[in-house]
Design an enzyme around this catalytic site. Sequence first.
Site, short mmCIF file in Angstrom:
data_model
loop_
_atom_site.label_atom_id
_atom_site.label_comp_id
_atom_site.label_asym_id
_atom_site.label_seq_id
_atom_site.Cartn_x
_atom_site.Cartn_y
_atom_site.Cartn_z
N ASN A 227 30.28 47.57 15.22
CA ASN A 227 30.13 48.69 14.28
C ASN A 227 29.72 50.02 15.15
O ASN A 227 28.90 49.70 15.94
CB ASN A 227 28.78 48.34 13.43
CG ASN A 227 28.47 49.59 12.67
OD1 ASN A 227 27.10 49.67 12.60
ND2 ASN A 227 29.16 50.59 12.33
N TYR B 156 21.77 57.13 3.40
CA TYR B 156 22.88 56.81 2.65
C TYR B 156 23.02 55.25 2.85
O TYR B 156 23.45 54.48 2.26
CB TYR B 156 23.96 57.60 2.92
CG TYR B 156 25.25 57.07 2.23
CD1 TYR B 156 25.47 57.21 0.91
CD2 TYR B 156 26.26 56.66 3.16
CE1 TYR B 156 26.58 56.78 0.45
CE2 TYR B 156 27.42 55.94 2.52
CZ TYR B 156 27.47 56.17 1.08
OH TYR B 156 28.88 55.58 0.40
P1 AMP Z 1 31.05 64.58 -1.47
O1 AMP Z 1 30.09 65.76 -1.26
O2 AMP Z 1 32.09 64.83 -2.77
O3 AMP Z 1 31.75 64.39 -0.26
O4 AMP Z 1 30.29 63.36 -1.92
C1 AMP Z 1 29.04 62.96 -1.44
C2 AMP Z 1 28.67 61.45 -1.96
O5 AMP Z 1 29.25 60.57 -1.18
C3 AMP Z 1 27.18 61.40 -1.88
O6 AMP Z 1 26.80 60.76 -3.31
C4 AMP Z 1 27.08 60.12 -1.12
O7 AMP Z 1 26.31 58.89 -1.58
C5 AMP Z 1 28.35 59.75 -0.53
N1 AMP Z 1 28.70 59.48 0.61
C6 AMP Z 1 27.92 60.22 1.61
N2 AMP Z 1 28.34 59.80 3.07
C7 AMP Z 1 29.23 59.14 2.86
C8 AMP Z 1 30.21 58.45 3.49
N3 AMP Z 1 30.31 58.65 4.97
N4 AMP Z 1 31.10 57.53 3.16
C9 AMP Z 1 31.40 57.20 1.70
N5 AMP Z 1 30.44 58.05 0.87
C10 AMP Z 1 29.44 58.78 1.71
#
Ligand code: AMP
Length: 507
Positions: A111, A255
């Site tokens: 990872n 997160y």
């Molecule tokens: P956005 O601002 O549309 O990019 O989405 C943010 C959301 O994505 C938040 O609710 C987080 O829970 C989730 N998130 C944050 N970091 C990641 C990541 N690395 N990969 C996938 N989802 C994420």
Amino acid sequence: MENLHEECGVFGVYSPKKTNVAATTYYGLFALQHRGQESCGIVVNDEGVFNHYKDSGLVNDVFTPEVMAELGEGNIALGHVRYGTTGKGDRVNSQPIVVNHVKGRMALAYNGNIVNYMELRQELEMTGAIFHTTSDMEVISYIITKERLNSHSIEEAIDCAMDKIKGAYSLVVMSPQKLIAARDKNGFKPLCYGQTKDGRYIVASESCALNAVGAELIREIKPGEIVIFDKDGIRTITNHCEKEKEALCIFEYIYFARPDSVIEGQSVHKARMIAGAALAKDYPVEADVVIGVPDSGIDAAVGYAKESGIPYGVGFIKNKYIGRTFIAPGQKTREDKVRIKLNVVSETVKGKRVVLIDDSIVRGTTCARIVKLLREAGAKEVHMRVSAPPFINLCYYGTDIESKENLISCKHTTEEICKMANMDSLGFLNIEDLSKLIGEENNNSICAACFNSKYPTKIPENNEETKVSYGTITWTENRNNETSDGSLYVGNQVTSANDYLALGPNN
Ligand code: AMP
């Protein structure tokens, strides 16, 4: 989150006697499923015969009773769950990989993200190495097998390889006799080990996977440490320890990790509660209810509610049966996906002034859609609080964002985002509050470069370009070439040192 890579999860088990290590690994991976839903794999070591199976999909779907029966028993096993970008040959990118080299056989899973990948690859290519992919894992396995030529043992080879590999990696390696776990010198990615009552040693990305198989957490693997599990018990190599600044990814607490995990002695749930409480102190607001976006916003919402005295309410119901990478057949828009994943409990929000907590705003699309859903359900006011600071930098250690262009906080102020997403107010966690999440004594031991620009290692020059070149590689997936891409059960059929399996970038 099509443009974001995420953490992967690794798992390893060493049993003093032959037993159902495949089942242990299955349950461990099941507990780590939140770290990657794209593909998964297990390798079982039965007296030097490596039986493995991997494919795209969730643990539950990939490892059917038939596959589990084929994997059979053994005394060591490795497992991996992977999350990557969609549409990049999910199946070929899966781990663990199995390689035969001149001194034997090994399986590896990891990872992280290797920062000097390009340099290492070019160096190897100049000595005649052939690569099937642009994967970090392929480079790591090449370097270890090369070092193995002049080492007395696999752990010595890993020790030497760690001089060369820069960046973030939590690695599990299996040889016919040993399970080995190693963590990069900065300790970017979590990795811990524990033991079950019947004496099996378990290594995992998160302690929740230890709990799932009835093991008790013994400790974290230290940054730079190599831990060897074999018939003689446990040994460690610490040549690389305390050579670099400790820098655990703060996003694990924000997160990535599961709230029931404990990382570096700090409960993830507690860290999120602290973030919520800090938000309540820094951005108080008159409101009727506090709600959290499932899953990672919930704990911070409870923390906010507790600190502010505003009641906590269940604002959303999440469909439990879809993974983070869910793509609705025939439905292209992200809006549809948000609706399918998340339903508002209108009873909680109708006519109310709502404090909405989420863990992060990255591109800014999710929050706008969630606010829209709340307004449609009758919320009178929506005050968003984010339990992370504005995300403003590229990450070279695993959270792979293709370009700063994708980061809304790079292009817009908090006030602008608030307006664009139709919120009544918006507050991000203050950078100074980040240290509270993990306890003041760990203050200096985190990487928060995505928020504060302080990278703990040298980062690749020409940053944006490197990212784009990773992002535009096209993957070819040959679904008929089952044995060479390793995606089907191939038992003991890997035949040459160059039979590295096709993998994807970064994980
Ligand atoms: P956005 O601002 O549309 O990019 O989405 C943010 C959301 O994505 C938040 O609710 C987080 O829970 C989730 N998130 C944050 N970091 C990641 C990541 N690395 N990969 C996938 N989802 C994420």
